[in-house]
Enzyme design. Sequence first.
Site, mmCIF file in Angstrom:
data_model
loop_
_atom_site.group_PDB
_atom_site.id
_atom_site.type_symbol
_atom_site.label_atom_id
_atom_site.label_comp_id
_atom_site.label_asym_id
_atom_site.label_seq_id
_atom_site.Cartn_x
_atom_site.Cartn_y
_atom_site.Cartn_z
ATOM 1 N N ASP A 441 0.833 -1.209 0.000
ATOM 2 C CA ASP A 441 0.000 0.000 0.000
ATOM 3 C C ASP A 441 0.870 1.263 0.000
ATOM 4 O O ASP A 441 2.089 1.193 0.258
ATOM 5 C CB ASP A 441 -0.901 -0.045 1.242
ATOM 6 N N ASP A 508 -10.854 1.971 -3.403
ATOM 7 C CA ASP A 508 -11.411 1.599 -2.097
ATOM 8 C C ASP A 508 -12.924 1.569 -2.138
ATOM 9 O O ASP A 508 -13.563 1.217 -1.150
ATOM 10 C CB ASP A 508 -10.948 2.591 -1.026
HETATM 11 C C1 DGJ Z 1 -5.860 1.840 1.869
HETATM 12 C C2 DGJ Z 1 -6.241 0.664 1.017
HETATM 13 O O1 DGJ Z 1 -6.726 1.083 -0.211
HETATM 14 C C3 DGJ Z 1 -7.256 -0.194 1.755
HETATM 15 O O2 DGJ Z 1 -7.672 -1.249 0.942
HETATM 16 C C4 DGJ Z 1 -6.663 -0.680 3.045
HETATM 17 O O3 DGJ Z 1 -5.600 -1.573 2.775
HETATM 18 C C5 DGJ Z 1 -6.174 0.497 3.874
HETATM 19 N N1 DGJ Z 1 -5.326 1.361 3.128
HETATM 20 C C6 DGJ Z 1 -5.452 0.022 5.091
HETATM 21 O O4 DGJ Z 1 -4.939 1.041 5.822
#
Ligand code: DGJ
Length: 710
Positions: A441, A508
Amino acid sequence: MHLHHFRAAGVSVLLECPSDALPAILHWGRDLGPLGAGALADLAAELRPRSDQTVEVPIRTALVPESRTGWTGLPGLSGHHHGEHWSPAFTAVTYEVDGQRLTATATDPHARLGLTLTVELDPSGLLRARAELRNGHDLPYTLDALNLVLPVPGNPTDLLDQAGRWSKERIPQRRPLTVGTHLRENRRGRTGADAATVLFAATADLGFGRGQAWGLHVGFSGNHRHYAERTATGRTMLGGGELLLPGEVILESGQTYRTPWVYGAYGHGLDEAARRFHDHLRARPGHPPAPRPVVLNTWEAVYFDHDLDRLLDLADRAARVGVERFVLDDGWFLGRRDDGAGLGDWYVDPAVWPDGLHPLVKRVRALGMEFGLWMEPEMINPDSDLARAHPDWILRTGDRLPPPARRQQVLDLTNPAAYAHIKERLLALVAEYDLDFIKWDHNRDLVDAGSAAHAGRAAVHAQTHAVYRLLDEVRAARPGLEIEACSSGGARVDLGILQHADRVWASDCIDPVERQDILRWTAQLLPPELIGSHIGSGRSHTTGRRHDLAFRAATAFFGHYGIEWDLTSLTDAELGELAEWIALHKRHRALLHTGAVVRVDDTPEGVRAHGVVAPDASQAIYEIAMLDRPATWPPGTIRLPGLDPDTVYRISPLMPVASHGAEPAWVSGRLELPGSALAAAGLSVPPLFPDQSALLHLTAVRQDRDGFST
Ligand code: DGJ
């Protein structure tokens, strides 16, 4: 003057290669046919620019345009030796051709600069080019920009690119192409949710299956630019490259700088342009192997609430419904009870995991699933042991810290000590848990990002390359280890990162209404198997909307399938329904992940339709999604593109269709029609409620070259 004509998959690239100037593309687009030397020379004479009203010589637009030729648009190369040699003149050029790859080696003897240009036409018809600059002077050369430029033939009238924001990525935007520059600059230090992604110049009739489109994509995950320029003389250029911050690249004597690959995708329609990217990616030796394992990601199921019993229950249920890869998301490392602390302290937190992750990993493996782990290796929370021990390991300019974002800062991977530390942590975790997968991430922009290790100089360029190197070193540590590129959802979707990662997280936002468009436009660059595509909970966590499982599951169906939902809250009936969807996906994923993506033009208002057609056109799956209540009823018809016109297909629903009114005949599964009729006339849209969709399976029943009759 030498001409080189490359041809592949319906695309021609005609290159003019003089020995006293940089090469220029005279034609890039529709195939010119097998032209002999005489015809090529005649055509080149036609296509070469003529003198205009400003200078007395024709102005060539080389791959790297130079101001010394009279070019007044954005220059290809900008830089200088302490103010000198700011206007380059590459006057000595040699060429090498290897298959459909041309390498031009050029020198500016006065400035003592060397430039190597590589242009190649892939078997998919995808064009790509890059440049390497070498400073042969004793003085350091400050590089400000090195853009590559692809001229667009004909008279395109429109521009199409993408915008977006967190949880609503890759939204198309279209505008007229007018004289001047349309410039999309990115200074986020990551690809960005609002990235242009692919910038198209196009004809006015552009659709998925019609019109002509020339698209440019810069394959880079740091700062970058895409632009379209239309000159007063009626020429259209697409350009792009890395965006360099002031002083970021200063080449000492003998040093080189290489641009990212700049890709050019021409298509008769957007689908054909997309297919060139897809075919190119699929032909890579390291393309993720089929079948893509079905994932369960814990993020929206438990967030930071890492309770072993709950996670074990989740793993049991995941295995029960057919999941093949279990991914533990954020929240497992030191001090990480919310998103305010812990980044950098990559040790399993004994307060939450007294026996490490082993009890969970053991169960996951015993259930026959792979195990994956979330990390954010490029980031650091000021509230972490790492930041307290090494405050100078944070990217910053002077004494000030960049403004906080998600209460975090960026770890300076250009600092060898910081890099070594993080690499050791990653490799230790991969080894200890034998990780199959890392969700990698990256949750903030790189702004004001200087490196204390490099006298405070701008560091996005070096940081991006350090990240690429780290990804490669970690991937190499364990055969089969896969990495997902995630960045606040879908802010790292580019072909640069995909040289080092195996899939992207598209957004997301898992709300299926939003995902219909996010997936549709992410597919402009990536094939479905590279796009993480999950079934979320009934009530979307990012929009609050509620949707049936059938709609959520059908929307996610085409990508790298997964679940992001608290399965411990499901009834047995719901688990059963979910298991059916996963089994269905597994039955068809070989088709979904090798076939040609088609998106349907001219659908009735409120209806979206798309599909995947097998490479031999022996079968196809389409989705018809009702996203709104149409103004007219019944909702009309859709045409099914991409099929073989001479093949007769049986059309049947993949899952029961929730019709609310008279069902079209195909819903019974007994309709058979040739591809030609399905492409020209199509099928009736079933009477669906909004936020419902139907999946259609088409299977070839016979060839019928003489016409179809019953
Ligand atoms: C951002 C990501 O896009 C999410 O899927 C998740 O992994 C969160 N970060 C976790 O902090």
